[in-house]
Write an enzyme that holds these catalytic residues in place. Structure first.
Site, PDB file in Angstrom:
ATOM      1  N   VAL A 103      -7.001   4.417   7.433  1.00  0.00           N
ATOM      2  CA  VAL A 103      -6.783   3.844   6.094  1.00  0.00           C
ATOM      3  C   VAL A 103      -7.993   4.209   5.239  1.00  0.00           C
ATOM      4  O   VAL A 103      -9.129   3.853   5.567  1.00  0.00           O
ATOM      5  CB  VAL A 103      -6.604   2.306   6.165  1.00  0.00           C
ATOM      6  CG1 VAL A 103      -6.414   1.724   4.772  1.00  0.00           C
ATOM      7  CG2 VAL A 103      -5.442   1.943   7.085  1.00  0.00           C
ATOM      8  N   GLY A 111     -11.898  -0.504  -5.495  1.00  0.00           N
ATOM      9  CA  GLY A 111     -12.155  -1.628  -6.382  1.00  0.00           C
ATOM     10  C   GLY A 111     -11.115  -1.783  -7.477  1.00  0.00           C
ATOM     11  O   GLY A 111     -11.308  -2.558  -8.411  1.00  0.00           O
ATOM     12  N   GLY A 113      -7.692  -2.242  -6.595  1.00  0.00           N
ATOM     13  CA  GLY A 113      -6.489  -2.800  -5.987  1.00  0.00           C
ATOM     14  C   GLY A 113      -5.639  -1.790  -5.239  1.00  0.00           C
ATOM     15  O   GLY A 113      -4.560  -2.126  -4.748  1.00  0.00           O
ATOM     16  N   LEU A 114      -6.104  -0.558  -5.125  1.00  0.00           N
ATOM     17  CA  LEU A 114      -5.310   0.482  -4.475  1.00  0.00           C
ATOM     18  C   LEU A 114      -5.274   0.323  -2.960  1.00  0.00           C
ATOM     19  O   LEU A 114      -4.250   0.619  -2.332  1.00  0.00           O
ATOM     20  CB  LEU A 114      -5.817   1.868  -4.862  1.00  0.00           C
ATOM     21  CG  LEU A 114      -5.678   2.208  -6.347  1.00  0.00           C
ATOM     22  CD1 LEU A 114      -6.307   3.550  -6.657  1.00  0.00           C
ATOM     23  CD2 LEU A 114      -4.225   2.178  -6.773  1.00  0.00           C
ATOM     24  N   GLY A 115      -6.366  -0.147  -2.357  1.00  0.00           N
ATOM     25  CA  GLY A 115      -6.367  -0.398  -0.915  1.00  0.00           C
ATOM     26  C   GLY A 115      -5.367  -1.497  -0.563  1.00  0.00           C
ATOM     27  O   GLY A 115      -4.608  -1.381   0.404  1.00  0.00           O
ATOM     28  N   LYS A 116      -5.346  -2.534  -1.362  1.00  0.00           N
ATOM     29  CA  LYS A 116      -4.386  -3.619  -1.160  1.00  0.00           C
ATOM     30  C   LYS A 116      -2.961  -3.098  -1.326  1.00  0.00           C
ATOM     31  O   LYS A 116      -2.082  -3.389  -0.511  1.00  0.00           O
ATOM     32  CB  LYS A 116      -4.654  -4.760  -2.148  1.00  0.00           C
ATOM     33  CG  LYS A 116      -3.689  -5.906  -2.013  1.00  0.00           C
ATOM     34  CD  LYS A 116      -4.002  -7.003  -3.012  1.00  0.00           C
ATOM     35  CE  LYS A 116      -2.996  -8.138  -2.860  1.00  0.00           C
ATOM     36  NZ  LYS A 116      -3.239  -9.207  -3.821  1.00  0.00           N
ATOM     37  N   ASP A 139     -13.916  -1.489  10.772  1.00  0.00           N
ATOM     38  CA  ASP A 139     -15.368  -1.587  10.780  1.00  0.00           C
ATOM     39  C   ASP A 139     -15.768  -2.943  10.212  1.00  0.00           C
ATOM     40  O   ASP A 139     -15.034  -3.534   9.414  1.00  0.00           O
ATOM     41  CB  ASP A 139     -15.992  -0.472   9.934  1.00  0.00           C
ATOM     42  CG  ASP A 139     -15.819   0.906  10.562  1.00  0.00           C
ATOM     43  OD1 ASP A 139     -15.736   0.996  11.806  1.00  0.00           O
ATOM     44  OD2 ASP A 139     -15.763   1.891   9.798  1.00  0.00           O
ATOM     45  N   TYR A 146      -9.324  -6.952   5.172  1.00  0.00           N
ATOM     46  CA  TYR A 146      -8.084  -7.080   5.946  1.00  0.00           C
ATOM     47  C   TYR A 146      -7.718  -8.549   6.171  1.00  0.00           C
ATOM     48  O   TYR A 146      -6.533  -8.892   6.181  1.00  0.00           O
ATOM     49  CB  TYR A 146      -8.188  -6.325   7.261  1.00  0.00           C
ATOM     50  CG  TYR A 146      -8.247  -4.830   7.062  1.00  0.00           C
ATOM     51  CD1 TYR A 146      -7.166  -4.139   6.526  1.00  0.00           C
ATOM     52  CD2 TYR A 146      -9.378  -4.105   7.392  1.00  0.00           C
ATOM     53  CE1 TYR A 146      -7.213  -2.772   6.328  1.00  0.00           C
ATOM     54  CE2 TYR A 146      -9.433  -2.736   7.207  1.00  0.00           C
ATOM     55  CZ  TYR A 146      -8.348  -2.072   6.666  1.00  0.00           C
ATOM     56  OH  TYR A 146      -8.399  -0.712   6.478  1.00  0.00           O
TER      57      TYR A 146
END
Length: 165
Positions: A103, A111, A113-116, A139, A146
């Site tokens: 991921v 920062g 909101g793209l990871g979410k 990590d 997460y």
């Protein structure tokens, strides 16, 4: 795009009939998801380099993608230019369990909101196949991220075990 492409050339992801681009929610309209497995592997490795991950042999990356249950990429489109800015994949037993791997969101896009959005889309893709147990390895510096998405560290006291050659 970059050093590896100049040495080896590459094929870029071109939208085809089987490539389904979906707009990432709550973004400017220039960022899209794709579940196409046929990616430019050198561009993927450049994305991984951007967050400081160790280089992996391209032939092994190709095998990993071919054997992944779900591959999700995130693309920025500006005019005729497209750029890989996010990636995640999952392996699965095709019945109950899946594990998320690799991921990554390019630092220039973190920062926002793209990871979410990437994680929510991965979970949605896995749930479409009735996968109910989703695990990942994280990590220490991203465990809180997460956790905010509903992942629990060591549920029910389960501890991972590893064997290395």
């Amino acid at each position: 795009m970059g050093f590896w492409k100049s040495l080896f050339g590459s094929d870029t992801l071109e939208p085809t009939k089987k490539t389904k681009l979906r707009q990432v929610p709550n973004q400017s309209g220039q960022i899209f998801f794709s579940t196409e497995k046929d990616l430019d592997l050198y561009e993927l490795e450049e994305l991984c380099d951007s967050v400081g991950w160790a280089r992996r042999p391209i032939r092994k990356v190709r095998i990993a993608l071919q054997h992944s249950f779900v591959v999700l990429s995130m693309w920025e489109h500006r005019g005729g230019f497209k750029r890989l800015i996010g990636f995640a994949r999952a392996t699965s037993d095709y019945a109950f369990n899946a594990t998320l791997w690799d991921v990554v969101i390019h630092p220039e896009f973190q920062g926002r909101g793209l990871g979410k959005a990437m994680m929510e889309e991965m979970i949605k893709e896995l749930r479409k196949s009735d996968i109910s147990n989703i695990s990942l390895f994280a990590d220490a510096h991203v465990v809180e991220f997460y956790s905010q998405l509903g992942f629990n560290a060591d549920p029910e006291g389960i501890k991972g075990m590893f064997w290395y050659p």
